[in-house]
Design an enzyme around this catalytic site. Sequence first.
Site, PDB file in Angstrom:
ATOM      1  N   GLY A   1       5.140  -7.444   3.796  1.00 20.57           N
ATOM      2  CA  GLY A   1       4.981  -8.318   2.624  1.00 20.57           C
ATOM      3  C   GLY A   1       6.072  -8.068   1.593  1.00 20.57           C
ATOM      4  N   THR A   2       6.262  -6.804   1.257  1.00 21.44           N
ATOM      5  CA  THR A   2       7.250  -6.414   0.247  1.00 21.44           C
ATOM      6  C   THR A   2       8.668  -6.762   0.712  1.00 21.44           C
ATOM      7  OG1 THR A   2       5.775  -4.588  -0.290  1.00 21.44           O
ATOM      8  CG2 THR A   2       8.011  -4.426  -1.141  1.00 21.44           C
TER       9      THR A   2
ATOM     10  N   GLY B   1       0.843  -1.202   0.000  1.00 22.98           N
ATOM     11  CA  GLY B   1       0.000   0.000   0.000  1.00 22.98           C
ATOM     12  C   GLY B   1       0.871   1.242   0.000  1.00 22.98           C
TER      13      GLY B   1
ATOM     14  N   ASP C   1       1.026   1.906   9.311  1.00 18.66           N
ATOM     15  CA  ASP C   1       0.622   1.108  10.486  1.00 18.66           C
ATOM     16  C   ASP C   1       1.687   1.097  11.586  1.00 18.66           C
ATOM     17  OD1 ASP C   1      -1.515   0.471   8.843  1.00 18.66           O
ATOM     18  OD2 ASP C   1      -0.647  -1.442   8.211  1.00 18.66           O
TER      19      ASP C   1
ATOM     20  N   LYS D   1      -0.148  -6.800  -4.816  1.00 12.48           N
ATOM     21  CA  LYS D   1      -0.635  -8.113  -5.258  1.00 12.48           C
ATOM     22  C   LYS D   1       0.450  -8.973  -5.876  1.00 12.48           C
ATOM     23  CE  LYS D   1      -5.320  -6.637  -6.053  1.00 12.48           C
ATOM     24  NZ  LYS D   1      -6.340  -6.282  -7.018  1.00 12.48           N
ATOM     25  N   ASP D   2       1.617  -8.414  -6.109  1.00 14.11           N
ATOM     26  CA  ASP D   2       2.561  -9.114  -6.979  1.00 14.11           C
ATOM     27  C   ASP D   2       3.747  -9.716  -6.230  1.00 14.11           C
ATOM     28  OD1 ASP D   2       1.343  -8.443  -9.685  1.00 14.11           O
ATOM     29  OD2 ASP D   2       1.425  -6.511  -8.661  1.00 14.11           O
TER      30      ASP D   2
ATOM     31  N   HIS E   1      -8.704   5.702   3.413  1.00 17.22           N
ATOM     32  CA  HIS E   1      -7.455   6.000   2.701  1.00 17.22           C
ATOM     33  C   HIS E   1      -7.029   7.465   2.774  1.00 17.22           C
ATOM     34  CE1 HIS E   1      -8.560   2.042   1.228  1.00 17.22           C
ATOM     35  NE2 HIS E   1      -7.275   1.879   0.995  1.00 17.22           N
TER      36      HIS E   1
ATOM     37  N   GLY F   1      -4.635   0.583  10.410  1.00 17.82           N
ATOM     38  CA  GLY F   1      -3.579   0.039  11.268  1.00 17.82           C
ATOM     39  C   GLY F   1      -3.464  -1.467  11.248  1.00 17.82           C
TER      40      GLY F   1
HETATM   41  O1  F6P Z   1      -1.031  -1.395   5.609  1.00 11.76           O
HETATM   42  C1  F6P Z   1      -1.527  -0.151   5.287  1.00 11.76           C
HETATM   43  C2  F6P Z   1      -3.035  -0.176   5.215  1.00 11.76           C
HETATM   44  O2  F6P Z   1      -3.500   1.127   4.924  1.00 11.76           O
HETATM   45  C3  F6P Z   1      -3.735  -0.721   6.455  1.00 11.76           C
HETATM   46  O3  F6P Z   1      -3.785   0.191   7.516  1.00 11.76           O
HETATM   47  C4  F6P Z   1      -5.071  -1.105   5.894  1.00 11.76           C
HETATM   48  O4  F6P Z   1      -5.651  -2.131   6.669  1.00 11.76           O
HETATM   49  C5  F6P Z   1      -4.729  -1.597   4.514  1.00 11.76           C
HETATM   50  O5  F6P Z   1      -3.463  -1.048   4.186  1.00 11.76           O
HETATM   51  C6  F6P Z   1      -5.732  -1.224   3.457  1.00 11.76           C
HETATM   52  O6  F6P Z   1      -5.376  -1.842   2.263  1.00 11.76           O
HETATM   53  P1  F6P Z   1      -5.976  -1.449   0.855  1.00 11.76           P
HETATM   54  O7  F6P Z   1      -5.278  -0.219   0.385  1.00 11.76           O
HETATM   55  O8  F6P Z   1      -5.697  -2.632   0.015  1.00 11.76           O
HETATM   56  O9  F6P Z   1      -7.439  -1.194   1.042  1.00 11.76           O
END
Ligand code: F6P
Length: 366
Positions: A120-121, A15, A143, A78-79, A289, A186
Amino acid sequence: MAQEIKKIALLTGGGDCPGLNAVIRAVTKAAILNYGMEVIGYKFGYRGLYKNDFVPLTLDSVSGILNRGGTILYSSNKDNLFDYQVEEDGVIVKKDVSDVAVENLKKEGVDVLIVIGGDGTLTSARDFSRKGIKVIGVPKTIDNDLASTDVTFGFNTAIDVVTEALDRLHTTAESHHRIMLCEVMGRNAGWIALEAGIAGSADVILIPEIPYDINKIAEKVREREAEGKNFTIVVVAEGAKPKNGEVVVSKIVKDSPDPIRLGGIGNKLAEDLERLIVDHEVRCTVLGHIQRGGNTSTYDRILSTRYGVAAVELIREGKFGHMVCLKGDTISSDTLENVIGQQTKLVNPEGELVQIAKKIGTTFAE
Ligand code: F6P
């Protein structure tokens, strides 16, 4: 060591979050101005590495991006190239395509890959390091849940946004004698709710690490009424859950390595609270977001710049397979093996921040 490293590549994965552009700028400037390195950026995270889709990063192309949220390199969560979705004979299958990425790096003459991302990355970064690629990690996430570093960049901007939202909710809550809930991001960590809750003077802070009892929230509302305060501000982390209850899942993103998206607890709790406290209206604001977008805070601009410059210095020192981190006020590094080998960093219910919040009357509704 220094002479060997002529070309470096960057990618931003997971993200997005404020400060990514500041890191891209700092790495590019430090590498070019001090060491004459060539810099390229792969687009859309690891997908760009797989598809060999990149842009040159120059002093010109990173000019004017310090304050801008998002990432000029785009991102994808996703990758995972070690478990990548590809089409074979008309069928979608998951495959380890990391060798393609290694070949692409070789083909372009990239000596070092700088990976800017969250757990993840950076797990993939560690896996590329295990394959012999020279990798440096930079810790990103609003987070703030990454092990080995006290702070990830992006977190400060997010808590600034939430704090401002809580300030704004105060004035409207007071005018209508309402209970105002603010749901924040978070994942399974309560850092955003906790720190912004303290800064934004929330009366109730609900975090995943401390399961709540709804009756204790009602008690707080009554206690405040007795003091002549007819409104209550509740900040609720998306991963918060009631005692003996479960988290609320908003979405399953099937093709994401971490498919569960949390969210929805705020509205659910608002409904439950309105049944319990009939003489007050309850409203919920879900910030979503907005916490990740917009301009980067002053603190994050500085931290991202420190991280970016430190990443280039790690290259000079030959400390590959490391991630830059912040301990206290000092920039240092840790191995990606160690960072990824640990659990995510959660709020300690016995820690100082929770305790000071309690000492000034904030409740966690335990
Ligand atoms: O890890 C960052 C974050 O914004 C989290 O706080 C939240 O749960 C998640 O990503 C939201 O993911 P997406 O952008 O895929 O909706």
